[in-house]
Design a protein around this motif. Sequence first.
Motif, short mmCIF file in Angstrom:
data_model
loop_
_atom_site.label_atom_id
_atom_site.label_comp_id
_atom_site.label_asym_id
_atom_site.label_seq_id
_atom_site.Cartn_x
_atom_site.Cartn_y
_atom_site.Cartn_z
N SER A 76 -5.11 -0.08 -4.24
CA SER A 76 -3.84 0.60 -4.53
C SER A 76 -3.40 0.43 -5.97
CB SER A 76 -2.74 0.07 -3.60
OG SER A 76 -2.27 -1.21 -4.04
N ARG A 88 2.84 1.69 -3.39
CA ARG A 88 1.94 2.08 -4.48
C ARG A 88 1.54 3.54 -4.34
NH1 ARG A 88 1.81 1.68 -8.54
NH2 ARG A 88 -0.42 1.97 -8.90
N ARG A 89 1.35 4.01 -3.13
CA ARG A 89 0.99 5.41 -2.92
C ARG A 89 2.06 6.34 -3.48
NH1 ARG A 89 -0.08 6.73 3.16
NH2 ARG A 89 -1.79 5.27 2.74
N ALA A 131 -7.57 -2.66 0.71
CA ALA A 131 -6.69 -1.52 0.50
C ALA A 131 -5.60 -1.85 -0.52
CB ALA A 131 -6.06 -1.08 1.82
N ILE A 139 0.84 -1.21 0.00
CA ILE A 139 0.00 0.00 0.00
C ILE A 139 0.87 1.26 0.00
CG2 ILE A 139 -1.68 1.31 1.37
CD1 ILE A 139 -2.63 -1.51 2.43
#
Length: 380
Positions: free
Chosen positions: A125, A28-29, A121, A25
């Motif tokens: 992502s 990927r952000r 989540a 997560i």
Amino acid sequence: MTPPTSPPRSVLVVGGGAAGNAVTILLRRAGVAVDLIEAKDDWNATAGSGITLQGNALRVLRELGVWEQVRASGFAFGSVGITAPDGTVLHVARDIRTGGDDLPATVGMQRPRLQRILIDAVRASGAHIRLGTRAETLDQDGDGVTVRFTDGSQGRYDLVIAADGLNSSTRAAIGITDKPEPTGMAIWRVAAPRPAGVTRTDLAYGGPAYIAGYCPTSDTTIYAYVVEANRDRASIPPETYAAEMRRLTSGYGGFWPEITATVTDSAKVNYTWFDRLLVEGSWHRGRVVLVGDAAHCCPPTLAQGAALSLEDALVLAELLTSSDTWDDALFQAYHERRIARVRPVVDASVQIGQWQLDGVRDADVPGLMGRTMTMLRELP
């Protein structure tokens, strides 16, 4: 003329537990291309009974953007009770808010519910997810890692993150020989309905077992557990698990008779040995780096296993996304930040159990717990 942009970095995450999901997560952000592989087809979406999440775990879950879902799904509380085996409450201690004063001290949750929140989540992502897949070979050079998978395909990555748990095959594949060692204890766990009046964790030391405890995991559920000396697993047929757990818990009073009466389905009872693992030396070889239980594991006597794994993911992602160079110096900096925090927790978790195994009656369990949890208030 606009200069050409370099292609995004690519990372393979091996393992879809707490650490693997969290690092996926976060990367990927930041725009990193991530493939996540998980050996189990169901992504562990139904495994486990309950989990105790202390504030330093909640702090990472908030950073992941899932705190509101966790808060709505779990049961927050701020104290722990110590009882006699007959249920008499001997002492109630306030929990240290290791995540800061703006988060609860502790949240109990059903473990499958937490996993589903993290799975959602990860999917949101945009990571590329492959279930029922393992890494078969890892071939490194100075620029990256070529990975061949069990389905015959292969991929090329700038980095591989090994989040494949206590018995990590990736750890072994890169030549790290550290292995988990049993501590001499084992735990029986089960999910159960929440008796009216159970609003915190209570622990009974002594009686038929070393520890008997429970933790509320929602408005309607708890998970209950009992700790004993480990036994040869082969000597306990799985169909007898419920009867064995009832036998151990039937000697406890307070809320236990109500809890024990619900332990009827052996398929819902889990039996696990306590293990200790702390990989000595660096947690990487070349461009393969360990996180979570692949690097360290401790008995749940301080309920810090998931928290430490989530912190690993946070620290590693922070270093990766703030550096232009992914090299030995970066991975060593990751290890140095984590080892200073992880080692005291592993040692304290093992020591608490060892005192019980040795029958030390005047052991300063509250003092050791307090010192360790106070340390965890600091940012990782």
